[in-house]
Scaffold this motif. Structure first.
Motif, PDB file in Angstrom:
ATOM      1  N   LEU A  52      48.271  38.585  41.464  1.00  0.00           N
ATOM      2  CA  LEU A  52      48.155  38.166  40.067  1.00  0.00           C
ATOM      3  C   LEU A  52      47.999  36.652  39.951  1.00  0.00           C
ATOM      4  O   LEU A  52      47.340  36.157  39.030  1.00  0.00           O
ATOM      5  CB  LEU A  52      49.370  38.636  39.268  1.00  0.00           C
ATOM      6  CG  LEU A  52      49.483  40.143  39.049  1.00  0.00           C
ATOM      7  CD1 LEU A  52      50.784  40.476  38.320  1.00  0.00           C
ATOM      8  CD2 LEU A  52      48.281  40.672  38.258  1.00  0.00           C
TER       9      LEU A  52
ATOM     10  N   GLU B 118      49.143  30.071  30.032  1.00  0.00           N
ATOM     11  CA  GLU B 118      49.059  31.309  29.253  1.00  0.00           C
ATOM     12  C   GLU B 118      49.240  32.551  30.117  1.00  0.00           C
ATOM     13  O   GLU B 118      49.942  33.504  29.730  1.00  0.00           O
ATOM     14  CB  GLU B 118      47.726  31.381  28.515  1.00  0.00           C
ATOM     15  CG  GLU B 118      47.615  32.622  27.632  1.00  0.00           C
ATOM     16  CD  GLU B 118      46.331  32.674  26.847  1.00  0.00           C
ATOM     17  OE1 GLU B 118      46.225  33.542  25.962  1.00  0.00           O
ATOM     18  OE2 GLU B 118      45.428  31.847  27.106  1.00  0.00           O
ATOM     19  N   GLY B 119      48.616  32.567  31.288  1.00  0.00           N
ATOM     20  CA  GLY B 119      48.737  33.739  32.145  1.00  0.00           C
ATOM     21  C   GLY B 119      50.181  33.987  32.547  1.00  0.00           C
ATOM     22  O   GLY B 119      50.663  35.135  32.521  1.00  0.00           O
TER      23      GLY B 119
ATOM     24  N   THR C 125      52.098  31.085  37.394  1.00  0.00           N
ATOM     25  CA  THR C 125      52.120  32.544  37.516  1.00  0.00           C
ATOM     26  C   THR C 125      53.029  32.981  38.652  1.00  0.00           C
ATOM     27  O   THR C 125      53.801  33.940  38.523  1.00  0.00           O
ATOM     28  CB  THR C 125      50.700  33.094  37.715  1.00  0.00           C
ATOM     29  OG1 THR C 125      49.898  32.743  36.579  1.00  0.00           O
ATOM     30  CG2 THR C 125      50.698  34.597  37.878  1.00  0.00           C
TER      31      THR C 125
ATOM     32  N   GLU D 175      44.419  35.869  40.797  1.00  0.00           N
ATOM     33  CA  GLU D 175      43.617  36.229  39.627  1.00  0.00           C
ATOM     34  C   GLU D 175      43.706  35.156  38.547  1.00  0.00           C
ATOM     35  O   GLU D 175      42.697  34.781  37.936  1.00  0.00           O
ATOM     36  CB  GLU D 175      44.123  37.563  39.089  1.00  0.00           C
ATOM     37  CG  GLU D 175      43.375  38.122  37.909  1.00  0.00           C
ATOM     38  CD  GLU D 175      43.950  39.462  37.479  1.00  0.00           C
ATOM     39  OE1 GLU D 175      43.347  40.498  37.827  1.00  0.00           O
ATOM     40  OE2 GLU D 175      45.005  39.476  36.819  1.00  0.00           O
ATOM     41  N   ALA D 176      44.910  34.610  38.307  1.00  0.00           N
ATOM     42  CA  ALA D 176      45.092  33.571  37.291  1.00  0.00           C
ATOM     43  C   ALA D 176      44.290  32.322  37.625  1.00  0.00           C
ATOM     44  O   ALA D 176      43.646  31.727  36.752  1.00  0.00           O
ATOM     45  CB  ALA D 176      46.573  33.228  37.159  1.00  0.00           C
TER      46      ALA D 176
ATOM     47  N   ALA E  86      47.730  27.026  37.007  1.00  0.00           N
ATOM     48  CA  ALA E  86      47.790  28.430  36.593  1.00  0.00           C
ATOM     49  C   ALA E  86      48.365  29.302  37.706  1.00  0.00           C
ATOM     50  O   ALA E  86      49.171  30.215  37.450  1.00  0.00           O
ATOM     51  CB  ALA E  86      46.402  28.920  36.190  1.00  0.00           C
TER      52      ALA E  86
ATOM     53  N   ARG F 260      44.696  48.066  37.614  1.00  0.00           N
ATOM     54  CA  ARG F 260      44.345  46.687  37.945  1.00  0.00           C
ATOM     55  C   ARG F 260      43.711  46.639  39.329  1.00  0.00           C
ATOM     56  O   ARG F 260      44.211  47.234  40.278  1.00  0.00           O
ATOM     57  CB  ARG F 260      45.602  45.807  37.923  1.00  0.00           C
ATOM     58  CG  ARG F 260      45.309  44.324  38.107  1.00  0.00           C
ATOM     59  CD  ARG F 260      46.611  43.541  38.122  1.00  0.00           C
ATOM     60  NE  ARG F 260      47.319  43.649  36.855  1.00  0.00           N
ATOM     61  CZ  ARG F 260      47.103  42.881  35.810  1.00  0.00           C
ATOM     62  NH1 ARG F 260      46.162  41.957  35.878  1.00  0.00           N
ATOM     63  NH2 ARG F 260      47.792  43.019  34.701  1.00  0.00           N
TER      64      ARG F 260
ATOM     65  N   ASN G  34      40.533  32.961  37.144  1.00  0.00           N
ATOM     66  CA  ASN G  34      40.173  32.976  35.718  1.00  0.00           C
ATOM     67  C   ASN G  34      39.953  31.565  35.184  1.00  0.00           C
ATOM     68  O   ASN G  34      39.043  31.322  34.385  1.00  0.00           O
ATOM     69  CB  ASN G  34      41.263  33.680  34.906  1.00  0.00           C
ATOM     70  CG  ASN G  34      41.246  35.189  35.096  1.00  0.00           C
ATOM     71  OD1 ASN G  34      40.248  35.754  35.532  1.00  0.00           O
ATOM     72  ND2 ASN G  34      42.351  35.827  34.780  1.00  0.00           N
TER      73      ASN G  34
ATOM     74  N   ASP H  98      46.493  26.420  27.881  1.00  0.00           N
ATOM     75  CA  ASP H  98      45.596  27.381  28.532  1.00  0.00           C
ATOM     76  C   ASP H  98      46.062  27.697  29.957  1.00  0.00           C
ATOM     77  O   ASP H  98      45.966  28.837  30.417  1.00  0.00           O
ATOM     78  CB  ASP H  98      44.172  26.838  28.604  1.00  0.00           C
ATOM     79  CG  ASP H  98      43.478  26.811  27.247  1.00  0.00           C
ATOM     80  OD1 ASP H  98      43.925  27.547  26.341  1.00  0.00           O
ATOM     81  OD2 ASP H  98      42.495  26.048  27.099  1.00  0.00           O
TER      82      ASP H  98
ATOM     83  N   HIS I 229      52.480  37.374  31.544  1.00  0.00           N
ATOM     84  CA  HIS I 229      53.121  38.232  32.542  1.00  0.00           C
ATOM     85  C   HIS I 229      54.621  38.315  32.290  1.00  0.00           C
ATOM     86  O   HIS I 229      55.218  39.396  32.430  1.00  0.00           O
ATOM     87  CB  HIS I 229      52.857  37.700  33.945  1.00  0.00           C
ATOM     88  CG  HIS I 229      51.457  37.921  34.423  1.00  0.00           C
ATOM     89  ND1 HIS I 229      50.852  39.152  34.407  1.00  0.00           N
ATOM     90  CD2 HIS I 229      50.539  37.059  34.933  1.00  0.00           C
ATOM     91  CE1 HIS I 229      49.626  39.054  34.899  1.00  0.00           C
ATOM     92  NE2 HIS I 229      49.414  37.791  35.214  1.00  0.00           N
TER      93      HIS I 229
END
Length: 544
Positions: free
Chosen positions: A23, A141-142, A48, A26-27, A44, A3, A30, A138, A146
């Motif tokens: 992370l 989801e991340g 996360t 990143e979420a 998001a 990653r 995205n 949506d 995880h």
């Protein structure tokens, strides 16, 4: 699969994210790439973080949001922090021969968590006002993936577990979720949270309200009551978030914006305004003078904070009085070069928290703080849901005469305070930090370095910091300096009379800070920084 870890500084043309875990950054990025707006990306990020940074925040904690469409006049505050349950009063603890609220265990699970309701309210605002088009599912989801598939345990989580596992391993559900095989996981090993993934699946399907009423809420309350909590399903179902007007104060060429009570946002603004008045005497950003003035200002400001900041539904004090020109000028007159004023009696404001910020391609910006209060909150898992509960209620006093005395339905004092800076009518910066009493001090360091001293976001966040206050077991407040400061700075402060000590470079004690910056020209350009003291990162999105 390897990653790619985002850097701690980035620039972009179509939106950007700063978060204390890569992370989470990143979420959020995205979501921006999928056409989401800043609020959608922030949900998001926040969800996360609740999975991959569980020692700092979670679904069982609270949150405060500042939200703007880019125009400084539109900044709104969203308070997502819950009150004490209906069966709580000082007698609840005094009759059990307890003279303060415990920090750990079911007895300290006495407030309703607001973070999930905050995600729901922010999502509705996004849909109704910003015409957000992404689905609720949506955005979660991340976080779900995880929790279900696993994620690398961060160095910060591993170190925190090593420090606090002895105090927490007896709490219901803690070992099963965080200490596989009863051992502290090594940083980089894969961690999963299957129970939490099922809870996130329920939330994605049924909405934020399912956290507060229905089978999920019943399961959580049943688990908490078995551990000794008095919270009820009625306490959960009655909770609502609040939309509030932020506090503002002139600073430099613009204005600093922060959160009203029950947070200490007014303290952050007072410190900044006083520094602005005294800026001719501050030296450079690494000078002993800069630290000295900050510390002496903080002493004065915290006395007022502790005297008047509480849940405004119970103690309605006009905080704008503390931001009036004459009042601040009188305080500024007390601060003198090389003169250390007596240490006031201020409370301990420790705690672990996450700040994150997002700006989207349209310049819409959010600044958010989420927290469980202490590391892993009260340590109690709410049934088999994977949700660990906050211990924010231990910020209450059991003395009824005190402004933050415990009452049913009352919110405790919060150290959490997300911040923004605006100039020429536009929000230019979202910024913030974890760190209890350190939050106002770190905010002052960041904004002064960025605006008064002209440092880049990366330099403003990463530069050496100080912290004034008490930590656990200490009887008096002291000043801590990161060891990267020149020895002469330490010597000057000591000579003036400060009680101080060194802490390691890039110490967690200094909190995890971040900045998201927007600039206007022909269009928006963005820059962001995350703290090298955290496991964080920034991710930008560019026009394709």
């Amino acid at each position: 699969m390897t990653r790619t870890v985002p850097p701690l500084f980035a620039q972009a043309s179509a939106g950007i994210v700063s978060a204390p875990h890569f992370l989470a950054a990143e979420a959020g990025a995205n979501i921006l790439r999928c056409g989401g707006n800043a609020i959608e990306a922030a949900i998001a990020v926040g969800s996360t973080l609740a999975v991959v940074y569980p020692h700092m925040n979670g679904l069982g904690g609270d949150a405060f949001w500042l939200i703007s469409d880019g125009n400084s006049e539109t900044v709104r505050g969203l308070a997502a922090a819950g009150p004490a349950g209906q069966y709580y009063s000082p007698a609840t603890f005094l009759d059990a021969h307890l003279h303060e609220i415990p920090f750990r265990g079911g007895r300290s699970a006495l407030t309703v968590p607001g973070a999930v309701a905050g995600w729901g309210s922010a999502y509705e605002f996004s849909r109704n006002t910003w015409h957000g088009a992404l689905s609720w599912g949506d955005l979660l989801e991340g976080a779900y993936l995880h929790a279900a598939r696993g994620f690398p345990i961060s160095p910060n989580q591993s170190a925190t577990l090593a420090r606090f596992a002895p105090d927490l391993r007896e709490q219901p559900g803690f070992v099963q979720q965080y200490l596989p095989n009863g051992e502290v996981p090594i940083a980089g090993t894969l961690g999963t949270q299957y129970a939490l993934s099922e809870t996130l699946k329920t939330l994605a399907k049924e909405g934020a309200d399912s956290f507060y009423q229905g089978s999920l809420a019943e399961t959580m309350i049943r688990g908490l009551r078995a551990a000794g909590s008095l919270l009820t399903e009625a306490d959960m179902s009655a909770f609502k978030t609040d939309w509030v007007e932020p506090l503002r104060v002139a600073f430099g060429d613009g204005e600093a914006i922060n959160f009203p009570a029950p947070t200490q946002g007014v303290a952050s603004l007072m410190i900044l305004s006083l520094l602005d008045r005294l800026k001719a005497d501050l030296g450079d950003h690494l000078s002993a003078d800069f630290i000295h003035y900050n510390v002496e200002i903080t002493k004065q400001v915290f006395q007022w904070r502790d005297r008047v900041v509480a849940d405004p539904y119970f103690h309605d004090f006009d905080l704008q009085q503390l931001l009036q020109e004459g009042f601040l000028t009188d305080i500024a007159a007390l601060i003198q070069p090389g003169r250390v004023l007596p240490t006031p009696d201020i409370g301990i404001g420790d705690g672990d928290t996450v700040w994150f910020g997002v700006a989207d391609a349209a310049g819409r910006t959010v600044s958010v703080i989420q927290s469980l209060y202490h590391e892993f909150g009260c340590g109690v898992m709410a049934g088999d849901t994977g949700v660990i509960w906050n211990n924010r209620g231990c910020a209450f006093s059991l003395k009824t005469e005190q402004i933050n005395g415990l009452e049913p339905g009352k919110r405790p004092f919060h150290t959490l305070n997300p911040a923004m800076y605006a100039e020429n009518g536009r929000v230019q910066m979202a910024y913030g930090s974890m760190g209890g009493d350190g939050q106002p001090q770190t905010q002052a360091a960041i904004l002064m370095r960025a605006k008064h001293f002209g440092l880049s976001p990366e330099e403003a966040v990463a530069s050496p910091r100080w912290l004034y206050g008490r930590t656990w077991g200490e009887r008096s407040a002291g000043l801590r300096l990161e060891h990267r400061y020149p020895k002469q700075v330490y010597a000057d402060l000591q000579r003036w009379g400060h009680s101080l000590s060194w802490v390691p470079d890039y110490s967690d004690v200094m909190g995890h800070a971040g900045i998201v910056k927007s600039s206007t020209g022909l269009g928006y350009t963005f820059a962001a920084a995350a703290d090298p003291r955290s496991d964080g990162g920034v991710m930008g999105v560019d026009v394709t």
